[in-house]
Every structure is written in C-alpha cells, then in structure tokens.
Design a protein around this motif. Structure first.
Motif, PDB file in Angstrom:
ATOM      1  N   LEU A 171       0.817  -1.185  -0.104  1.00 58.29           N
ATOM      2  CA  LEU A 171      -0.054  -0.207   0.040  1.00 58.29           C
ATOM      3  C   LEU A 171       0.765   1.326   0.130  1.00 58.29           C
ATOM      4  N   ARG A 199      -0.693  -1.219 -11.397  1.00 60.39           N
ATOM      5  CA  ARG A 199      -1.225  -2.083 -10.648  1.00 60.39           C
ATOM      6  C   ARG A 199      -1.372  -3.461 -11.260  1.00 60.39           C
ATOM      7  N   GLU A 247      -9.042  -3.305   3.805  1.00 58.79           N
ATOM      8  CA  GLU A 247     -10.132  -2.530   3.123  1.00 58.79           C
ATOM      9  C   GLU A 247      -9.397  -1.693   1.982  1.00 58.79           C
ATOM     10  N   ARG A 248      -8.167  -1.064   2.562  1.00 55.70           N
ATOM     11  CA  ARG A 248      -7.516  -0.124   1.728  1.00 55.70           C
ATOM     12  C   ARG A 248      -6.903  -0.901   0.651  1.00 55.70           C
ATOM     13  N   GLN A 279      -7.844  -3.701  -0.718  1.00 52.27           N
ATOM     14  CA  GLN A 279      -8.991  -4.207  -1.573  1.00 52.27           C
ATOM     15  C   GLN A 279      -9.295  -3.172  -2.384  1.00 52.27           C
ATOM     16  N   THR A 280      -9.502  -1.751  -2.061  1.00 49.34           N
ATOM     17  CA  THR A 280      -9.782  -0.774  -2.874  1.00 49.34           C
ATOM     18  C   THR A 280      -8.605  -0.314  -3.850  1.00 49.34           C
ATOM     19  N   VAL A 281      -7.463  -0.355  -3.421  1.00 48.94           N
ATOM     20  CA  VAL A 281      -6.300   0.167  -4.280  1.00 48.94           C
ATOM     21  C   VAL A 281      -5.927  -0.951  -5.197  1.00 48.94           C
ATOM     22  N   GLY A 320      -8.152  -3.577  -6.012  1.00 51.45           N
ATOM     23  CA  GLY A 320      -9.221  -4.141  -6.872  1.00 51.45           C
ATOM     24  C   GLY A 320      -9.434  -5.725  -6.604  1.00 51.45           C
ATOM     25  N   THR A 349      -7.149   2.245  11.816  1.00 48.91           N
ATOM     26  CA  THR A 349      -7.893   3.446  11.037  1.00 48.91           C
ATOM     27  C   THR A 349      -7.322   4.709  10.926  1.00 48.91           C
TER      28      THR A 349
END
Length: 555
Positions: free
Chosen positions: A299, A308, A327-328, A330-332, A334, A464
């Motif tokens: 990350l 990516r 969560e970060r 999976q967002t960054v 995909g 967080t």
C-alpha cells in the motif's frame, strides 16, 4: 488406510525424527502397511506432466519444470556423494532463489529430512538448530556464510555452499561443482507416509525454539486439500514468491502448492514493497500471498506508483490483518483478500476464508477439509474441554495436518497435543455458521486491573488513523495496574500526528481500560524472519516507559 494419529506416534518418534530408513518393500518390515509417499513427488510429477512450463522466474532467469527437476537430481547426486543418506538431516540456509527448491527437493529425493534455517539467525542460533536437529550437513548460500559457516563450525557440522563465485578458494565446497562431478539420481526415494520430511523450528517466543516434525503425509495432504477445496489455483497461474521459503507459509502454500498445480512462481530474494509491486505488474501475477506487513508495504508503494497488477485474489496469514488495511488494499488493488490461519505444527493451514465463497473480513474463515477446529477451555491443561459456540477460549485443532511431534521433546509434545487435539495458545471464538475469529495470543493478552485487554482490538483502532501504517500493542509491567497498555507505531511519509494525539484518538474510540497510555513513534517495528512483529522486543525495550496520566477525553 486408517492413519495413526500423531499423538499416538509421538513417543515412538521423539528422539529419532525419521523412523525407518527407506521404502517399505518386501515382507521383512514390521510396519502394519506398505504405502509409500514423498514430498519430492510434487516436483517430479509436475516435471513429467508439464516439462516445458516455467516453474520459476527470478529477474531475467526462467527455469522450466524439467530443468528444475534435472538440476534437483544433480544436486541430490552431489549430496549423496557428501554422505547424505536416507534419514539424514540436511540443514539449508538459502534465501528465495532457485537453489532453495533445488536443495529442498534434492534432500527429500534422497529420503533425507530437510531442516530449513531462518535466514536472519546469528551464529549461535544457527549452532543451536544444527545441534538440536542432528544435522549432518549445512547447505549455505554464499551471502549468508558469515553467520552460517560460523554456526556450523561451532556445531561441528560440514558446510557446502551455493551461489559462491567459482574462483573463490576461501569458500566451502560449491554444490554446483560437486553436482557437475557426481552421478545424478534418476528418481526420488519413496518413504513411509508418516516418516518425517521436514523439521521446522518455531520462533522460540517462549523458551528455546522447538523442531516441529512434518510428515510426508501431512504435507502432501495439506497441498492436495488446498488445491481441491480451499484455494483457486491452476496450471499456468503466476504467484509472487515473496514469503520466505524457509517458513511454513511460503514453503507449503506458495512453493509446494504452486509446484503441485503447475504454476509459475516469481521469486523475490528480498522483499520490499516497490520491488514486489513492479514484479507483480511485469509478470502479470494473479495471486499474492503475504503477511500483514507485506500488505502495508505494498500500500505504501502504491502511493508512489500508478501501476497495478491484475490480481485475481490475495491470501493473508501469519498474523491478523487489520480491517482498515484489508479494506484499503481491496480498494487500491481491486482484489479480495482471503484470510486464513495456521501454525508450523499444523502444516500450516487449519482454517480459511475459502476462495469461491465471499470472504468474511475479520475472521479466519472455516476449517479446511478434513480438519476440526474448536474452542476449548484454556484453563484446563490436562484435557480438552470444548466450550459452547460464541464463547472465547483456546483454539484446538485435530486432523490430517498435525505434526509428528517436537523433535526430542516428548514432554512438550504431550503438553501440546492433548486428547488428540493440538493446543494452539491462540484465543478465539466460533459462531453458529462455523466461522472462527482470533481474539489474540494467550501470551499477548494484557490483564489490566483484572480486565482482559486483547491487543488486536486496540491495533484495529490505531490502523484506522490515516497517518498510521503499522501498529503493535503490548503490555508492560506496572506496579499499580499489574500491566499497562503501550503501543508502537510507524507513521506514513509526511505524517504530522503526535504520540499524545494518537493516545487521545484511541481513547475516544474504546473503553477507558483498553487504550494505550503511551504510543511510541518508531521508524520501524522489529520484525521476525517471517514478517511478524516481535512484541517481546518491544516489551523489553519499553518496560517502565508508561505514563500514569489519563487523557482528558477518556471516560
């Protein structure tokens, strides 16, 4: 065949590691069965079935399965010429380079036992592993000879090296040269399925490291179960080989499982986020396996690169992955992350968020095929007393994945495997759907004023905070409270938050008895060879450095 449970065979095996020397043939054996097995078959079979497929990529080098198996048989011939026979223990101190699988499978092909050594150990630690395992030989990569050769000298163990320059007369004999002048093996030596294949040393967080003996059966059944019903991995998949191969996670889940299915492994001799990201993009990696610190490093690298990889999914293990990091990522990137759980003593995987089902973040999934994972009363040590669903207790495991036992330690084995269950020392819960959640290690739990505080819960809150990239929470001795809560964090580039601000941040989010009274801001957290945070070093460093003042925001 009805397998004998490891708990029933430990006493017979303790002290000898590998019982019989050789395949089960003829009528002269005193064994109740005639089955044979070898972990070396993993590479041998794939070389036969997929000879021209690429097995390994390292930098610009590509090695096919047929080439890798031929090289392995040549190394086996050289080790045989050095006196390695069936049942011998061969230690190996080799990073993530092609020589790791060559030496690993060559040793197994001879019917010998592999003893992987953590690459960060110092000479006296290496000496301990060599002496304790009864190693007959150390295969040491040239870059690690300073400590490896010194440790072997202390233990009185011979050394051969790999990766050494051919004209360096000061180095030990080169395995590459020995292989060129020795007759190669033609195939692997079959073993009894419950003979020891590997001796992997635990991290030694409590006392001296113990050698966990993994059988051919447990390791092969682990790989087959992962491929059949746990992972989604197929011939031609490209995996990033970033996990250290001397550790059970990388050795079983990446190397053995990858080779068993005919995948390509992109090896990284040394992990860093930027290098890993570049390699995954360049080689179109579809699957990433890592420990939480690797996810954090990726990350961080993604902040400085727009490239990516085309990941299909990722696997996390080794320690709890904070939800904020999951969560970060999976967002960054995909790609979904599937968390699992296991230990060296369980080959390693015991439970997993199975690929093909929607993962449940924050859990370690459900038991894999053929494995039982339950929750037991941690206070009852001489028996396993299972608790009702939903209660917090100690995770206990039984099934085909258990080790034979701890080498030469029948007492430790008897304490660890009770009533046929392996006691993990981890605290967790199991819900009505069978999903397991880790609360924390029993030894990491903090008791402050009689209240149980689980570091993972506090670490989840710290994760967080936008400035925090890594966090570890631990207990330190305190005269008034028994233990006090402390934390250590690593901040991202350009972060401006302070220690006091982080204390207030956590105090605003959780009960007053749980938040850390001090947060130490560090450049890096101490990490073990497998990427786990070494909390015992933080405890030693910061004991006595806790303030008694309470933040004004705390309730």
């Amino acid at each position: 065949m009805a397998p004998t449970h490891p708990a029933e065979t430990t006493e017979a095996r303790a002290g000898s590691g590998t019982q019989a020397a050789g395949p089960v043939t003829g009528s002269g054996t005193d064994r109740p069965h005639h089955a044979t097995a070898s972990v070396a078959a993993i590479l041998a079979e794939s070389a036969d079935r997929y000879p021209d497929d690429v097995a390994i990529i390292v930098g610009e080098q590509r090695i096919t399965y047929a080439e890798l198996w031929d090289q392995t048989l040549a190394y086996a011939g050289a080790l045989r010429a050095q006196g390695v026979t069936e049942g011998s223990r061969v230690a190996m101190l080799v990073p993530n380079v092609p020589d790791f699988p060559r030496v690993y499978y060559a040793t197994l092909a001879l019917g010998a036992v592999v003893v992987p050594v953590h690459a960060l150990l110092k000479r006296h630690e290496i000496e301990y592993v060599l002496r304790d395992s009864g190693a007959a030989l150390l295969v040491c990569a040239a870059p690690l000879l300073a400590e490896g050769a010194a440790g072997a000298a202390l233990a009185g163990v011979d050394v051969v090296t790999v990766l050494a320059p051919g004209d360096d007369a000061a180095t030990p004999p080169r395995l590459e040269a020995l292989a060129a002048s020795s007759a190669p093996l033609t195939t692997y030596t079959p073993r009894d399925p419950f003979d020891t294949a590997t001796i992997l040393y635990t991290s030694g967080t409590t006392g001296q490291p113990k050698g966990a003996e993994g059988s051919h059966f447990a390791l092969l059944e682990q790989v087959n179960t992962l491929l059949m019903s746990t992972f989604d991995m197929h011939r031609g998949d490209v995996l990033l080989g970033a996990l250290p191969l001397f550790h059970t996670f990388g050795q079983t889940c990446t190397m053995n499982t990858g080779f068993r299915t005919g995948a390509t492994i992109v090896m990284l001799p040394k992990f860093d986020g930027a290098t890993a990201l570049t390699a995954m993009v360049e080689h179109h990696c579809g699957i990433f396996m890592g420990v939480p610190t690797m996810y954090m490093a990726l990350l961080d690298a993604a902040l400085r690169s727009e490239e990516r990889p085309t990941l299909r999914y990722a696997i996390s293990g080794g320690a709890s992955l904070p939800l904020a990091v999951l969560e970060r990522f999976q967002t960054v990137f995909g790609a979904p992350i599937h968390e699992g759980y296991g230990l060296t003593e369980t080959s390693p995987v015991a439970s997993f968020n199975h690929v093909g089902r929607t993962p449940r973040p924050g859990t370690i999934g459900t038991p894999i095929w053929g494995i039982e994972v339950e929750i037991a009363d941690p206070g009852t040590t001489d028996a396993v007393v299972l608790l009702p669903r939903g209660e917090i207790g100690e995770l206990v495991i039984r099934g085909h994945n258990l080790m034979n036992g701890y080498l030469n330690r029948p007492g430790d084995t008897a304490a660890a495997i009770v009533d046929g269950w392996f006691r993990t020392g981890d605290l967790g819960t199991k819900d009505d759907q069978g999903f397991l959640t880790i609360v924390d290690r029993t030894k990491d739990m903090i008791i402050r004023n009689g209240y149980n505080v689980y570091p993972r819960e506090v670490e989840e809150v710290l994760a967080t905070h936008p400035d925090v990239t890594m966090a570890a929470v631990f207990g330190v001795p305190h005269d008034l409270h028994g233990q006090e809560i402390a934390a250590a964090v690593v901040l991202g580039d350009g972060a401006t938050t302070t220690s006091d601000e982080l204390v207030h941040f956590v105090a605003d989010a959780i009960a007053a008895y749980k938040y850390p009274r001090v947060v130490h801001v560090l450049d890096a957290l101490p990490l073990g060879p497998s990427g786990k945070v070494l909390k015992r070093e933080l405890v030693d460093r910061f004991s006595g450095a806790v303030a008694d003042a309470e933040p004004t925001t705390a309730g």
